[in-house]
Design an enzyme around this catalytic site. Sequence first.
Site, mmCIF file in Angstrom:
data_model
loop_
_atom_site.group_PDB
_atom_site.id
_atom_site.type_symbol
_atom_site.label_atom_id
_atom_site.label_comp_id
_atom_site.label_asym_id
_atom_site.label_seq_id
_atom_site.Cartn_x
_atom_site.Cartn_y
_atom_site.Cartn_z
ATOM 1 N N ALA A 1 24.029 63.596 -124.396
ATOM 2 C CA ALA A 1 24.300 63.894 -122.989
ATOM 3 C C ALA A 1 24.762 62.648 -122.244
ATOM 4 O O ALA A 1 23.957 61.834 -121.801
ATOM 5 C CB ALA A 1 23.050 64.481 -122.331
ATOM 6 N N GLY B 1 33.262 61.754 -116.016
ATOM 7 C CA GLY B 1 33.724 62.279 -117.306
ATOM 8 C C GLY B 1 34.396 61.168 -118.101
ATOM 9 O O GLY B 1 33.763 60.476 -118.891
ATOM 10 N N ILE C 1 27.294 69.862 -121.896
ATOM 11 C CA ILE C 1 26.576 69.328 -123.063
ATOM 12 C C ILE C 1 26.561 70.345 -124.213
ATOM 13 O O ILE C 1 25.975 71.429 -124.102
ATOM 14 C CB ILE C 1 25.146 68.886 -122.675
ATOM 15 N N LEU D 1 53.719 84.148 -136.499
ATOM 16 C CA LEU D 1 53.234 85.527 -136.687
ATOM 17 C C LEU D 1 53.808 86.493 -135.653
ATOM 18 O O LEU D 1 53.511 87.690 -135.691
ATOM 19 C CB LEU D 1 51.696 85.576 -136.652
ATOM 20 N N GLY E 1 54.362 88.802 -132.555
ATOM 21 C CA GLY E 1 53.411 89.557 -131.730
ATOM 22 C C GLY E 1 52.047 89.684 -132.384
ATOM 23 O O GLY E 1 51.013 89.717 -131.698
ATOM 24 N N GLU F 1 35.121 64.157 -126.121
ATOM 25 C CA GLU F 1 34.902 62.855 -126.758
ATOM 26 C C GLU F 1 36.054 61.884 -126.432
ATOM 27 O O GLU F 1 36.481 61.090 -127.270
ATOM 28 C CB GLU F 1 34.666 63.033 -128.257
HETATM 29 C C1 LIG Z 1 33.467 72.248 -124.547
HETATM 30 C C2 LIG Z 1 33.066 70.869 -124.148
HETATM 31 C C3 LIG Z 1 32.025 70.240 -124.815
HETATM 32 C C4 LIG Z 1 31.615 68.966 -124.433
HETATM 33 N N1 LIG Z 1 30.540 68.386 -125.044
HETATM 34 C C5 LIG Z 1 30.025 67.241 -124.522
HETATM 35 C C6 LIG Z 1 28.782 66.714 -125.031
HETATM 36 O O1 LIG Z 1 28.185 67.245 -125.979
HETATM 37 N N2 LIG Z 1 28.284 65.602 -124.446
HETATM 38 C C7 LIG Z 1 28.915 64.969 -123.415
HETATM 39 O O2 LIG Z 1 28.391 63.980 -122.927
HETATM 40 N N3 LIG Z 1 30.088 65.436 -122.934
HETATM 41 C C8 LIG Z 1 30.655 66.559 -123.459
HETATM 42 N N4 LIG Z 1 31.837 67.058 -122.960
HETATM 43 C C9 LIG Z 1 32.512 66.352 -121.882
HETATM 44 C C10 LIG Z 1 33.868 65.766 -122.275
HETATM 45 O O3 LIG Z 1 33.699 64.658 -123.113
HETATM 46 C C11 LIG Z 1 34.620 65.474 -120.984
HETATM 47 O O4 LIG Z 1 35.015 66.739 -120.451
HETATM 48 C C12 LIG Z 1 35.822 64.596 -121.180
HETATM 49 O O5 LIG Z 1 35.420 63.302 -121.534
HETATM 50 C C13 LIG Z 1 36.726 64.513 -119.950
HETATM 51 O O6 LIG Z 1 35.999 64.329 -118.769
HETATM 52 P P1 LIG Z 1 36.245 65.302 -117.534
HETATM 53 O O7 LIG Z 1 36.190 66.691 -118.034
HETATM 54 O O8 LIG Z 1 35.325 64.929 -116.445
HETATM 55 O O9 LIG Z 1 37.744 65.020 -117.088
HETATM 56 P P2 LIG Z 1 38.237 63.868 -116.084
HETATM 57 O O10 LIG Z 1 37.696 62.562 -116.478
HETATM 58 O O11 LIG Z 1 38.036 64.332 -114.680
HETATM 59 O O12 LIG Z 1 39.798 63.864 -116.388
HETATM 60 C C14 LIG Z 1 40.711 64.783 -115.803
HETATM 61 C C15 LIG Z 1 42.120 64.403 -116.256
HETATM 62 O O13 LIG Z 1 42.428 63.077 -115.808
HETATM 63 C C16 LIG Z 1 42.791 62.264 -116.909
HETATM 64 N N5 LIG Z 1 42.339 60.899 -116.670
HETATM 65 C C17 LIG Z 1 41.100 60.471 -116.290
HETATM 66 N N6 LIG Z 1 41.076 59.143 -116.189
HETATM 67 C C18 LIG Z 1 42.319 58.704 -116.523
HETATM 68 C C19 LIG Z 1 42.931 57.427 -116.617
HETATM 69 N N7 LIG Z 1 42.260 56.314 -116.352
HETATM 70 N N8 LIG Z 1 44.238 57.364 -116.996
HETATM 71 C C20 LIG Z 1 44.921 58.482 -117.272
HETATM 72 N N9 LIG Z 1 44.401 59.724 -117.196
HETATM 73 C C21 LIG Z 1 43.123 59.824 -116.824
HETATM 74 C C22 LIG Z 1 42.098 62.898 -118.108
HETATM 75 O O14 LIG Z 1 42.685 62.521 -119.325
HETATM 76 C C23 LIG Z 1 42.250 64.375 -117.784
HETATM 77 O O15 LIG Z 1 43.527 64.799 -118.153
HETATM 78 C C24 LIG Z 1 32.284 68.304 -123.373
HETATM 79 C C25 LIG Z 1 33.361 68.933 -122.721
HETATM 80 C C26 LIG Z 1 33.742 70.201 -123.088
HETATM 81 C C27 LIG Z 1 34.870 70.858 -122.338
#
Ligand SMILES: Cc1cc2nc3c(=O)[nH]c(=O)nc-3n(C[C@H](O)[C@H](O)[C@H](O)COP(=O)(O)OP(=O)(O)OC[C@H]3O[C@@H](n4cnc5c(N)ncnc54)[C@H](O)[C@@H]3O)c2cc1C
Length: 380
Positions: free
Chosen positions: A124, A131, A157, A338, A340, A363
Site C-alpha cells: 500500500a 500516485g 490497493i 478476429l 466482429g 507500478e
Molecule cells: C488496478 C490497479 C491496481 C493498483 N494496485 C496498486 C497496489 O497494489 N498498491 C499501490 O500502492 N498502488 C496500486 N495502484 C496504483 C498505481 O500504481 C497508480 O494508479 C499509478 O502509479 C498512477 O498514479 P495515479 O493513478 O494517481 O495517476 P497520476 O499520478 O495522477 O497520473 C495521471 C497522469 O499523469 C501522468 N503524469 C504524472 N506525473 C507525470 C510527470 N511527472 N510527467 C509526465 N506525466 C506525468 C501519468 O503518467 C498519468 O498519465 C494500482 C492502480 C490500479 C489502477
Amino acid sequence: MNFYLTEEQEAIRDGIREFVAKEIAPRAAEYDRTHEFPWENFRQLATHGYLCMNIPEKYGGAGADYLSYAIAVEELARGCATTAVIFEVHNSLHSEALLHFGTEEQKLKYLPRLAKGEILGAYALTEPTAGSNPAAMKTRAVKQGDHYVLNGQKSFITNGGQADLYVVMASTDPAAGGKGISAFIVPRETPGMSFGKPEEKLGIRASHTTDVFFNDAVVPAENLLGAEGDGMKIALATLDGGRVGIASQGCGLVQAALDICVPYAKTREQFGRPIADFQAIQWKLADMATDLEAARLLLYRAAFLRGEGVRATREISMAKLFASEMAMRHTVEAVQILGGYGFMTEYKVERLMRDAKITQLYEGTSEIQRMIIASYVLKG
Ligand SMILES: Cc1cc2nc3c(=O)[nH]c(=O)nc-3n(C[C@H](O)[C@H](O)[C@H](O)COP(=O)(O)OP(=O)(O)OC[C@H]3O[C@@H](n4cnc5c(N)ncnc54)[C@H](O)[C@@H]3O)c2cc1C
C-alpha cells in the site's frame, strides 16, 4: 553470453504452463465475469509450490532464480492476467519487501506462511492525491511508546480487503518529505484499519482493488520494516521487482493473443481464402511475434540482473515500458484480426485487451518509466 534457458528453468516453465492450461485458463473468463476473488487459483498455486518460489528455502520458498519467477508470471498471465497480478503482488511487492528489508525475526514469522498460502500479501503506497509522486503522501505514522498510530487513506490497493498482511508506507516525518517516509507490516485485523468496496474495473476484474483506511490504527513498533525514514527506498527497490512482474504480464497477454489469432487466421475464410493468406493479417502477426520476442529479451535480461542482486532500475523500466506498450498495441490488433468476433466475450481477445491496459498504468505509468529511463540516458 547465452540465450538458452537452463534445464531447471525449462522444467519450471513447462510445469507451470501445463498447470495454467489445465487449471487456471479455463476459469479465467468466469472470474472476469463474476469479479469473484480467485481463491481457488491462489490455493492451487500454493499447493503446487509456486507461491514465493523465488524466496530462499530457509524462509519457506522454493529458492528458484528470478528469471524462473518472471517466466512463471508470464505463463500465469497467458492464462489469466488477474491471477498473475495477485501472484505478482503477493510475491514481488509484498514478500520481497520482507525478504530484502525485514529483520530475521520478521522474515521467519511471515515468509513461510506467505509461501504456504496461509496468508495473502498486499502493498500500500498509492494515495488519492499521491500516485506518480508517492513522496507527497499524507498518511501519517506517529510513534507513541511501543507502537505507531497510523492515520490516512491508501487507494487502488491490489488484494485490498482480501489480503491478510499489508506493507504500508506512511510518513513519520512530514518535514523531511520523501526521506521522512517509513514502511510498516500491518495485519488486516489491526484495530482502526478498514477497507473500501472493490472498485469496478475495466480489466483484471477479479483482482480486488480497494481503498485502505487508517483511523488511529495501532501498529506495534516491532512491525516497522527497515529503519524510520527508509520507506521510499524500500518502496522503490520493491517496485523494481514488481515491474519485472508487470513486464511478464505484458508478455503473457501477447502470447495469449497469438495463441488465439494464429489458428483463427488459418481457419477463418473470407473471399474464398483463409484470412492468414492476406498480407495485412500476416504483417500484424509478424509484428506481434517480433515485438513479443523483443519484450521477452528485455524482460529476461531485467529478471536475470535482478536475480544477480544488481540494481537494474534502468533495464527493468525499459522492460516494463516496452512490454506494456506492446501488450496494449497488440491486444488491440488481436481484436482487429478476429473482426466482429473479436469484440465478443466468447472469443477472449477482448478480455486480453481490457487486461492489457493496466500494464501501462500501475507500478509506475509509461510516462514515469520514460522519466526514469531518460534520467539514465541524460546522465550519459
Ligand atoms: C488496478 C490497479 C491496481 C493498483 N494496485 C496498486 C497496489 O497494489 N498498491 C499501490 O500502492 N498502488 C496500486 N495502484 C496504483 C498505481 O500504481 C497508480 O494508479 C499509478 O502509479 C498512477 O498514479 P495515479 O493513478 O494517481 O495517476 P497520476 O499520478 O495522477 O497520473 C495521471 C497522469 O499523469 C501522468 N503524469 C504524472 N506525473 C507525470 C510527470 N511527472 N510527467 C509526465 N506525466 C506525468 C501519468 O503518467 C498519468 O498519465 C494500482 C492502480 C490500479 C489502477
